[in-house]
Scaffold this motif. Structure first.
Motif, mmCIF file in Angstrom:
data_model
loop_
_atom_site.group_PDB
_atom_site.id
_atom_site.type_symbol
_atom_site.label_atom_id
_atom_site.label_comp_id
_atom_site.label_asym_id
_atom_site.label_seq_id
_atom_site.Cartn_x
_atom_site.Cartn_y
_atom_site.Cartn_z
ATOM 1 N N VAL A 90 -38.646 26.165 -8.411
ATOM 2 C CA VAL A 90 -38.172 26.199 -10.036
ATOM 3 C C VAL A 90 -38.001 27.705 -10.435
ATOM 4 N N ILE A 91 -39.065 28.527 -10.037
ATOM 5 C CA ILE A 91 -39.227 29.745 -10.601
ATOM 6 C C ILE A 91 -38.119 30.689 -10.246
ATOM 7 N N GLY A 92 -37.919 30.554 -8.890
ATOM 8 C CA GLY A 92 -36.888 31.392 -8.088
ATOM 9 C C GLY A 92 -35.664 31.312 -8.801
ATOM 10 N N PRO A 93 -35.037 30.368 -8.915
ATOM 11 C CA PRO A 93 -33.564 30.167 -9.738
ATOM 12 C C PRO A 93 -33.729 30.585 -11.308
ATOM 13 N N MET A 94 -34.968 30.623 -11.944
ATOM 14 C CA MET A 94 -34.949 30.789 -13.336
ATOM 15 C C MET A 94 -35.200 32.314 -13.298
ATOM 16 N N SER A 95 -35.455 33.283 -12.336
ATOM 17 C CA SER A 95 -35.360 34.379 -12.081
ATOM 18 C C SER A 95 -33.982 35.215 -12.046
ATOM 19 N N ASP A 96 -33.104 34.186 -11.173
ATOM 20 C CA ASP A 96 -31.921 34.640 -11.027
ATOM 21 C C ASP A 96 -30.962 34.551 -12.400
ATOM 22 N N LYS A 97 -31.407 33.794 -13.339
ATOM 23 C CA LYS A 97 -30.911 33.401 -14.575
ATOM 24 C C LYS A 97 -31.374 34.435 -15.670
ATOM 25 N N ARG A 220 -26.797 38.438 -13.006
ATOM 26 C CA ARG A 220 -27.589 37.241 -13.026
ATOM 27 C C ARG A 220 -26.623 36.234 -13.299
ATOM 28 N N HIS A 221 -27.317 34.869 -13.002
ATOM 29 C CA HIS A 221 -26.467 33.637 -12.775
ATOM 30 C C HIS A 221 -26.682 33.088 -14.275
ATOM 31 N N THR A 222 -25.105 32.563 -14.687
ATOM 32 C CA THR A 222 -25.359 32.147 -15.849
ATOM 33 C C THR A 222 -25.386 30.836 -16.228
ATOM 34 N N THR A 365 -28.287 36.980 1.833
ATOM 35 C CA THR A 365 -28.256 36.299 0.446
ATOM 36 C C THR A 365 -28.325 37.309 -0.500
ATOM 37 N N PRO A 366 -27.300 38.248 -0.516
ATOM 38 C CA PRO A 366 -27.544 39.532 -1.455
ATOM 39 C C PRO A 366 -27.358 38.853 -2.823
ATOM 40 N N HIS A 367 -26.738 37.872 -3.262
ATOM 41 C CA HIS A 367 -26.239 37.675 -4.714
ATOM 42 C C HIS A 367 -27.069 36.008 -5.126
ATOM 43 N N ALA A 368 -28.253 35.973 -4.538
ATOM 44 C CA ALA A 368 -29.042 35.029 -4.969
ATOM 45 C C ALA A 368 -30.438 34.823 -4.353
ATOM 46 N N ALA A 369 -30.861 36.136 -4.615
ATOM 47 C CA ALA A 369 -32.187 36.472 -3.973
ATOM 48 C C ALA A 369 -33.428 35.587 -4.634
ATOM 49 N N GLY A 370 -33.395 35.289 -5.829
ATOM 50 C CA GLY A 370 -34.344 34.376 -6.246
ATOM 51 C C GLY A 370 -34.375 32.791 -5.723
ATOM 52 N N SER A 371 -33.227 32.458 -5.651
ATOM 53 C CA SER A 371 -32.929 30.867 -5.039
ATOM 54 C C SER A 371 -33.361 31.212 -3.434
#
Length: 433
Positions: A90-97, A220-222, A365-371
């Motif tokens: 959960v927190i990984g994608p949250m940190s990308d956003k 960041r991912h929107t 994965t340079p553009h989605a490090a949190g996920s």
């Protein structure tokens, strides 16, 4: 984050306005900031071993105090591990956003609260519940720390930095059981959670004061939940990324089966004291740190990462085979020293396997490090959570289940590396996200 000094020679002009004088202070400040950030990231990656290893010497005491069987008390480890697995997802994608800083601070605050409540738990069931919450919140530290490393580094520099982090985070398994064993000399098992509450509070304050945002808004991912799920599906669709993720996950299960079973194996089967167990556990962690530093300082950049990883997996596999032969009596009745020696070799090899699987996966994965960090952590912690109860399935009087679980997971880790990563083909393109 550079550690290098000025590129130009010092000026002979002694005036305060000389280029040398004007640039020295900022360069020194940058170096101090870099060291501070390294220390903070190391502390965050040390949070899982601190949360679990400091508690290990107290497991037999918790079993007696709460009047529960060993298998039930081992679920307090499993719950914490499962919480850290799900929390990362959960927190990984949250940190990308939303960036790295806000989710990290929120998670650390909840971790401190949950740990304090663990110290007051009157029953095994309540302790298991709040260990789960402790793991869910503590996941923020480990998943975001890996994402921050990916924000700041790439390629071989990232592999070296992961090995450097092991110098800090690897000290946690050394210090944690020693602290836990000493706490038990002056307090009961609840005192361990009091100390952990203090550690979590200090680390939260360090993050608040010393760790800035590393993911700028433009990166960041929107999207919402759907976008995060699509990103993760794209990552898992990359065969090589999935291969490194599973390789590291099953290797972590080998490590965690040792963490879960060793208090009972060393203390109950071989009759060692909590202090002796803590010393042996710390010695194994020294081996992990030393090999991790050899990996980062000597091997990375000189030997292809896949070759180093293959050697590490081979050593883990050989150690697991030797442990199974010893615990099943093939060599007759063996004492603590041969078993401890095999465990030392196994733990030391993790200093090669774990940082290199993380680095190889995150390079893609340079553009989605949190996920990506979330998937790496979730797979490791979930597989470890499944392996943990299996080591105690035959009771407290035999080490055979531990050795069997370690060997099976070592075989699966090696198989995933060979079948999915296919190291003989060399590096292929990054995942399309």
């Amino acid at each position: 984050m550079s550690e290098r000094g000025p590129a130009t020679a010092p000026s002979h002009d002694s005036s305060p306005e000389s280029p040398s004088a004007s640039t020295t202070a900022p360069l020194k400040a940058a170096r101090r900031t870099s060291l501070l950030v390294t220390f903070i990231l190391g502390g965050l990656t040390a949070l899982p071993p601190l949360s679990m290893d400091m508690y290990l010497p107290a497991l037999p005491q918790v079993t007696d105090a709460l009047k529960s069987p060993a298998a039930t008390i081992q679920l307090t480890l499993t719950a914490c591990l499962a919480g850290m697995a799900l929390g990362q997802l959960v927190i990984g994608p949250m940190s990308d956003k939303w960036g790295r800083r806000r989710p990290l601070l929120a998670g650390m605050a909840v971790y401190v609260l949950a740990t304090a409540i663990c110290a007051l738990a009157p029953t095994a069931e309540l302790l298991i519940s709040f260990r789960l919450l402790q793991g869910l919140a503590g996941a923020a530290g480990v998943v975001i720390a890996r994402a921050v490393v990916r924000d700041l580094y790439d390629g071989e520099e990232m592999a070296r930095f992961f090995s450097t982090l092991m110098l800090i985070s690897g000290a946690a398994p050394i210090v944690a059981p020693l602290i836990g064993g000493q706490v038990l000399r002056f307090a009961d098992w609840r005192g361990v959670f009091v100390v952990l509450t203090g550690v979590g509070t200090v680390l939260t304050l360090m993050v608040w004061r010393g760790l800035g945002e590393t993911l700028p808004p433009e990166r960041r991912h929107t999207g919402g939940v759907g976008s995060a799920l699509r990103t993760m599906r794209g990552l898992l669709g990359d065969r090589v990324f999935t291969g490194y993720t599973l390789t590291g996950g099953f290797a972590f299960a080998v490590l965690f089966s040792y963490i879960s079973a060793s208090p009972f194996v060393v203390q109950e089967i071989y009759g060692a004291s909590p202090q002796t167990f803590s010393l042996l556990f710390g010695l194994n962690s020294v081996g992990l740190i030393l090999v991790g530093q050899i990996n980062g300082k000597l091997l990375v950049g000189r030997v292809r990462l896949d070759k180093v990883l293959a050697v590490g997996l081979a050593v883990v596999l050989a150690s697991a085979v030797s442990l199974l032969l010893m615990t099943t009596g093939v060599f007759g009745e063996v004492g603590l020293i041969p078993v401890a020696a095999a465990l030392f070799v196994l733990m030391s090899a993790m200093g090669i396997v774990l940082p290199n699987t993380n680095a190889q996966a995150l390079m893609r994965t340079p553009h989605a490090a949190g996920s990506a960090s979330a998937l790496l952590g979730t797979s490791s912690f979930l597989i470890g959570a499944v392996a943990s109860p299996l080591v105690g399935i035959a009771g407290e009087d035999t080490a055979v289940p531990m050795a069997v679980v370690q060997l099976v997971c070592a075989v699966l880790s090696t198989s995933c590396f060979l079948a999915l990563c296919r190291p003989w083909q060399g590096a292929s393109r990054p995942a399309d996200l």
